[in-house]
Write a protein that holds these residues in place. Structure first.
Motif, short mmCIF file in Angstrom:
data_model
loop_
_atom_site.label_atom_id
_atom_site.label_comp_id
_atom_site.label_asym_id
_atom_site.label_seq_id
_atom_site.Cartn_x
_atom_site.Cartn_y
_atom_site.Cartn_z
N ASP A 54 0.87 -1.16 0.00
CA ASP A 54 0.00 0.00 0.00
C ASP A 54 0.92 1.24 0.00
O ASP A 54 2.11 1.11 0.31
CB ASP A 54 -0.84 -0.07 1.29
CG ASP A 54 -1.70 1.15 1.49
OD1 ASP A 54 -2.50 1.45 0.61
OD2 ASP A 54 -1.56 1.79 2.55
N LEU A 55 0.40 2.40 -0.36
CA LEU A 55 1.27 3.59 -0.41
C LEU A 55 1.09 4.47 0.84
O LEU A 55 1.98 4.58 1.68
CB LEU A 55 0.99 4.39 -1.69
CG LEU A 55 1.79 5.68 -1.85
CD1 LEU A 55 3.29 5.40 -1.97
CD2 LEU A 55 1.31 6.46 -3.09
N ASP A 56 -0.11 5.08 0.94
CA ASP A 56 -0.37 6.02 2.03
C ASP A 56 -0.34 5.30 3.36
O ASP A 56 -1.16 4.41 3.61
CB ASP A 56 -1.75 6.68 1.86
CG ASP A 56 -1.81 7.60 0.65
OD1 ASP A 56 -0.74 8.02 0.19
OD2 ASP A 56 -2.92 7.90 0.20
N GLY A 79 -7.42 4.42 3.72
CA GLY A 79 -7.46 3.30 2.78
C GLY A 79 -8.69 3.25 1.89
O GLY A 79 -8.71 2.50 0.92
N ILE A 80 -9.71 4.06 2.20
CA ILE A 80 -10.91 4.00 1.36
C ILE A 80 -10.87 5.12 0.31
O ILE A 80 -10.11 6.07 0.43
CB ILE A 80 -12.23 4.04 2.18
CG1 ILE A 80 -12.34 5.33 2.99
CG2 ILE A 80 -12.32 2.83 3.10
CD1 ILE A 80 -13.70 5.53 3.61
N ARG A 96 -11.79 8.28 -2.33
CA ARG A 96 -12.11 9.70 -2.06
C ARG A 96 -13.62 9.90 -1.87
O ARG A 96 -14.05 10.55 -0.92
CB ARG A 96 -11.61 10.55 -3.23
CG ARG A 96 -11.51 12.02 -2.92
CD ARG A 96 -11.01 12.78 -4.14
NE ARG A 96 -9.80 12.22 -4.70
CZ ARG A 96 -9.36 12.43 -5.93
NH1 ARG A 96 -10.04 13.20 -6.75
NH2 ARG A 96 -8.25 11.85 -6.38
N SER A 135 -2.31 0.76 -4.39
CA SER A 135 -2.85 1.91 -3.67
C SER A 135 -4.21 2.33 -4.20
O SER A 135 -4.46 2.27 -5.40
CB SER A 135 -1.88 3.10 -3.80
OG SER A 135 -2.47 4.28 -3.34
N ALA A 136 -5.08 2.79 -3.29
CA ALA A 136 -6.38 3.31 -3.69
C ALA A 136 -6.28 4.72 -4.27
O ALA A 136 -7.23 5.23 -4.86
CB ALA A 136 -7.31 3.34 -2.47
N SER A 137 -5.12 5.35 -4.11
CA SER A 137 -5.01 6.77 -4.45
C SER A 137 -4.87 7.03 -5.94
O SER A 137 -4.07 6.39 -6.63
CB SER A 137 -3.82 7.39 -3.72
OG SER A 137 -3.68 8.73 -4.12
N LYS A 138 -5.61 8.02 -6.43
CA LYS A 138 -5.46 8.46 -7.82
C LYS A 138 -4.26 9.39 -7.96
O LYS A 138 -3.88 9.76 -9.05
CB LYS A 138 -6.74 9.17 -8.28
CG LYS A 138 -7.91 8.21 -8.35
CD LYS A 138 -9.15 8.81 -8.95
CE LYS A 138 -10.15 7.69 -9.21
NZ LYS A 138 -11.50 8.12 -9.41
N ASN A 139 -3.67 9.75 -6.82
CA ASN A 139 -2.49 10.63 -6.84
C ASN A 139 -1.20 9.86 -6.59
O ASN A 139 -0.15 10.47 -6.34
CB ASN A 139 -2.64 11.71 -5.77
CG ASN A 139 -3.83 12.63 -6.06
OD1 ASN A 139 -3.87 13.28 -7.09
ND2 ASN A 139 -4.81 12.65 -5.17
N LYS A 190 -10.99 -0.68 -2.15
CA LYS A 190 -10.80 -1.54 -1.00
C LYS A 190 -12.01 -1.35 -0.07
O LYS A 190 -12.47 -0.23 0.06
CB LYS A 190 -9.52 -1.16 -0.23
CG LYS A 190 -8.23 -1.28 -1.05
CD LYS A 190 -7.06 -0.65 -0.31
CE LYS A 190 -5.79 -0.66 -1.14
NZ LYS A 190 -4.66 0.03 -0.52
P1 B16 Z 1 -6.93 10.01 -3.52
P2 B16 Z 1 -3.67 3.98 0.00
C1 B16 Z 1 -5.62 5.81 -0.01
O1 B16 Z 1 -4.31 5.42 -0.34
C2 B16 Z 1 -5.65 6.63 1.28
O2 B16 Z 1 -5.27 5.83 2.38
C3 B16 Z 1 -7.04 7.17 1.52
O3 B16 Z 1 -7.05 7.97 2.68
C4 B16 Z 1 -7.49 7.98 0.30
O4 B16 Z 1 -8.82 8.43 0.46
C5 B16 Z 1 -7.40 7.10 -0.95
O5 B16 Z 1 -6.07 6.62 -1.10
C6 B16 Z 1 -7.77 7.86 -2.21
O6 B16 Z 1 -6.80 8.85 -2.41
O7 B16 Z 1 -7.97 10.97 -3.04
O8 B16 Z 1 -5.53 10.59 -3.57
O9 B16 Z 1 -7.32 9.31 -4.82
O10 B16 Z 1 -3.59 3.91 1.50
O11 B16 Z 1 -4.56 2.93 -0.61
O12 B16 Z 1 -2.30 4.06 -0.66
#
Ligand code: B16
Ligand code: MG
Length: 217
Positions: free
Chosen positions: A9-11, A46-47, A49, A114-118, A145
């Protein structure tokens, strides 16, 4: 059984971006007129946006129309993206680079899940893209997730069956995703927040591949 791949996972695992997510959501809550504590923020880790915004509004006891929700999600993301611009490799959590190199030298494949689009912006800022064989982020999945899609895709792109994969996760939703995907799970953080992991570590400072193989077997 033998470990063939590790998925990270990233964040909260590779970097502590949770604090930036928290500040951005707190700003939205303040603008809407309610308190949002760090404890509340645990539930957002982890969830996705959109699901994070739904939870935030539930905490604030607010119901908003879809258009307003889209605007708020965009405001939050703009604030978050501007705060991660200043990130650099100093923000990689202790021991992560050493451990990734040890895995690589030990012939273990490595993916980001990672769930993040960033995620790509962050990986570029902290300059560690080259340490991953495969990168799956929020732009490559349609189910957030705890759905296992992000990890299943990572394993498939690596060409490894789920039972030979180890997932490193800091959030309950991510642990459930890995569990649903049939993978071995190392929780990263405090055990009380990481129910259902196979093993919990506080961080990567002392972990070795030999230890991991021992826990897994
Ligand atoms: P974004 P991970 C998740 O990253 C974050 O833990 C979670 O807090 C965030 O809402 C999600 O990415 C979406 O991120 O808004 O940047 O697309 O922990 O799966 O690496
Ligand atoms: Mg995380």
């Amino acid at each position: 059984m033998q470990i063939k791949a590790c998925l990270f996972d990233l964040d909260g695992v590779v970097v502590n971006t949770a604090k930036y997510h928290y500040l951005a959501w707190k700003k939205i809550a303040t603008d809407l007129g309610f308190e949002f504590s760090e404890l509340d923020n645990e539930r957002l880790k982890g969830i996705s946006r959109t699901e994070s915004l739904d939870l935030l509004l539930e905490i604030g006891n607010l119901k908003l129309d879809p258009e307003t929700k889209n605007e708020l999600a965009e405001i939050k993301n703009n604030f978050y993206v501007s705060s991660i611009q200043k990130m650099n490799s100093d923000e990689i959590l202790p021991g992560v680079i050493r451990f990734l190199n040890e895995l690589h030298d030990g012939g273990i494949l490595i993916a980001l899940g990672s769930a993040s689009k960033n995620a790509m912006t962050i990986l570029n800022k902290i300059n560690i893209i080259q340490l991953f064989d495969v990168i799956i982020d929020g732009n490559k999945v349609s189910k957030a997730k705890p759905d296992p899609e992000v990890f299943i895709k990572g394993a498939a792109e690596l060409g490894v069956e789920p039972q030979y994969c180890v997932v490193f996760e800091d959030a309950q939703a991510g642990i459930e995703a890995a569990r649903n995907g049939g993978m071995y799970i190392i929780g990263v953080g405090e055990a009380e927040n990481l129910k259902n992991a196979d093993f919990v570590i506080p961080g990567f400072e002392t972990i070795t591949l030999d230890q991991l193989i021992n826990w897994y077997s």
